[in-house]
Design a protein around this motif. Structure first.
Motif, PDB file in Angstrom:
ATOM      1  N   ARG A 218       3.003 -25.160   0.439  1.00 37.35           N
ATOM      2  CA  ARG A 218       4.030 -24.395  -0.275  1.00 37.35           C
ATOM      3  C   ARG A 218       5.299 -24.422   0.560  1.00 37.35           C
ATOM      4  NH1 ARG A 218       5.676 -18.814  -0.658  1.00 37.35           N
ATOM      5  NH2 ARG A 218       6.285 -18.263  -2.801  1.00 37.35           N
ATOM      6  N   GLU A 249      -1.349 -17.349   2.396  1.00 32.72           N
ATOM      7  CA  GLU A 249      -0.957 -18.482   3.213  1.00 32.72           C
ATOM      8  C   GLU A 249      -1.552 -18.367   4.611  1.00 32.72           C
ATOM      9  OE1 GLU A 249       3.278 -18.670   3.284  1.00 32.72           O
ATOM     10  OE2 GLU A 249       3.470 -19.299   1.189  1.00 32.72           O
ATOM     11  N   ILE A 289       0.869 -24.032  -7.548  1.00 30.94           N
ATOM     12  CA  ILE A 289       1.471 -23.313  -6.422  1.00 30.94           C
ATOM     13  C   ILE A 289       2.969 -23.570  -6.305  1.00 30.94           C
ATOM     14  CG2 ILE A 289       1.463 -23.227  -3.881  1.00 30.94           C
ATOM     15  CD1 ILE A 289      -1.619 -23.546  -4.066  1.00 30.94           C
ATOM     16  N   ASN A 290       3.439 -24.733  -6.748  1.00 27.18           N
ATOM     17  CA  ASN A 290       4.844 -25.109  -6.562  1.00 27.18           C
ATOM     18  C   ASN A 290       5.612 -25.366  -7.846  1.00 27.18           C
ATOM     19  OD1 ASN A 290       4.977 -25.603  -3.476  1.00 27.18           O
ATOM     20  ND2 ASN A 290       3.195 -26.801  -4.090  1.00 27.18           N
TER      21      ASN A 290
END
Length: 453
Positions: A218, A249, A289-290
């Protein structure tokens, strides 16, 4: 053929994989009792023969691990060595590295989409037969792939196992004039990539959900390719595919505290777990996630393709639709490459100095098939004393086995005549190719043996 009794399906050779593999399925009373993806490749010893080498050598050596994704290995190696030496590569050199990586994404993802995966959806045994009826689509894919190869050739010196990459940067950097022809080709590739998204979005996709934890880098503000922090999106409960769980994370340096590899009896390849759980890395994880940082053109293509709104956190958990996500990622890589070329100013020198020191360094990037991790320990003179490389294929093996089990079980549960061995073989091939975009890791089953008791 009856659902009842026991059936053992052994597919003894998988061609076009990195190494050698086979599949073993055991069916009892219509239920998959066992699914094992057996990798029996011989040891390659890359980690072992890097020990004792100098700290400048990993980019050239590790690029030989994969002929389709060599840049991923080079960039992860460079990151880890530079991290150990306390050096940061930024500015135009970092942008050139990202451009090189975009070239690899374009050529590798396009190759998988058109030559390996699309025939599964359209009912063809290979891309050769596909090209006879869908010539324009295959030519479009080859044209796009050639554009990715051109980027690798310009920045890397050649399209396979580039030789211009070094720790600290490059041996030579291009001029503005040398990059300009790439921009012309990329503008054509943009149109081809968008047409490819529309093409694959119209395929017929079975209903399926991969409700595993998702792992990807990320990098807030941009779609993670060449850098970022490992982020985990937890598996969804009860098949809920509409919400996006909170992310957690951890630093790249802590990767091995969370990802554990172990040997399983049926395979010479290591199998990984994430904090003790099965997980998936690759295009679906990256998109989840992105997705909010996709280029606007790519984000619009995703919405039009039925993937939902990435800006709102849309998640795709159907592994069969991974081909659509890959096509969207190609659009993003094309747009990102154009952005870098348009803003390019040659750096004052092709590389920064990376003097050795006694230290341990880690690096991770996003290969087309998923997150790739490197760790190097070095002595004061730069001699490597320990090496660890964790490729995405090993990380995904457990998820692939579970998807195989579910895909075959769905066939067995269908009303009507039971699926025969040829049909189950095709289902298994398709399920494996959902996950791995590397040509040498994609599969065709050559020999199928069925034992009935």
């Amino acid at each position: 053929m009856s659902h009842r009794g026991s059936r053992v399906l052994r597919l003894d050779a998988l061609a076009r994989v990195e190494g050698e593999g086979a599949l073993h399925l055991r069916v009892h009373d219509g239920t998959i009792a066992e699914a094992r993806l057996r990798i029996y490749e011989p040891p390659r010893f890359f980690e072992a023969f890097l020990i004792g080498r100098g700290h400048t050598e990993p980019p050239d050596i590790t690029s030989r691990i994969c002929g389709i994704c060599p840049v991923a290995y080079q960039m992860s190696a460079c990151q880890a060595i530079e991290n150990a030496c306390g050096v940061t590569v930024d500015g135009p050199l970092a942008e050139l590295r990202r451009l090189l990586y975009c070239g690899e994404w374009i050529e590798s993802q396009t190759l998988h989409i058109h030559l390996l995966h699309a025939p599964d959806f359209l009912g063809y045994p290979s891309a050769i037969e596909l090209a006879r009826d869908h010539r324009a689509a295959v030519e479009r894919g080859l044209r796009t792939k050639q554009t990715g190869n051109a980027i690798l050739e310009q920045l890397g010196g050649r399209s396979i196992h580039p030789v211009n990459v070094r720790v600290g940067g490059f041996y030579r950097t291009p001029t503005v004039q040398e990059l300009r022809p790439l921009a012309d080709r990329l503008r054509q590739a943009r149109e081809d990539a968008l047409e490819t998204v529309r093409w694959v979005a119209a395929f017929d996709f079975p209903d399926a959900v991969c409700d595993y934890d998702l792992l990807a880098l990320r990098d807030p503000g941009r779609y993670a390719i060449d850098s970022g922090t490992p982020a985990v999106m937890a598996a969804l409960d009860h098949g809920d595919t509409e919400r996006s769980p909170a992310l957690r994370e951890f630093p790249v340096a802590d990767f091995e505290q969370h990802v554990h590899e172990e040997q399983v009896p049926h395979s010479t390849a290591l199998t990984a777990t994430l904090d003790g759980r099965r997980y998936l890395t690759g295009s679906l994880a990256r998109y989840a996630i992105n997705g909010r940082w996709l280029h606007p053109v790519a984000a619009e293509a995703a919405r039009d393709a039925g993937l939902g709104d990435p800006a709102a956190g849309a998640v795709c958990r159907n592994p069969f639709r991974s081909i659509v996500v890959r096509a969207v990622e190609v659009v993003h890589a094309v747009e990102e490459a154009l952005r870098i070329i348009d803003a390019y100013e040659p750096p004052p020198r092709p590389a920064v100095d990376v003097p050795p020191r006694e230290a341990v360094g880690t690096g991770a990037t996003e290969a087309p098939r998923g997150l790739l991790y490197h760790r190097y320990a070095m002595a004061e003179d730069g001699t490597l004393t320990a090496v660890r490389i964790i490729p995405p294929t090993a990380q995904n093996q457990s998820a692939i086995e579970e998807d195989l089990r579910r895909a075959v079980q769905a066939q067995l549960d269908r009303p009507g005549p039971a699926a025969d061995d040829e049909q189950l073989t095709a289902v298994c091939e398709r399920a494996i190719r959902n996950h791995d975009p590397c040509i040498s890791c994609s599969t065709h089953f050559l020999d199928l043996t069925v034992e009935r008791t």
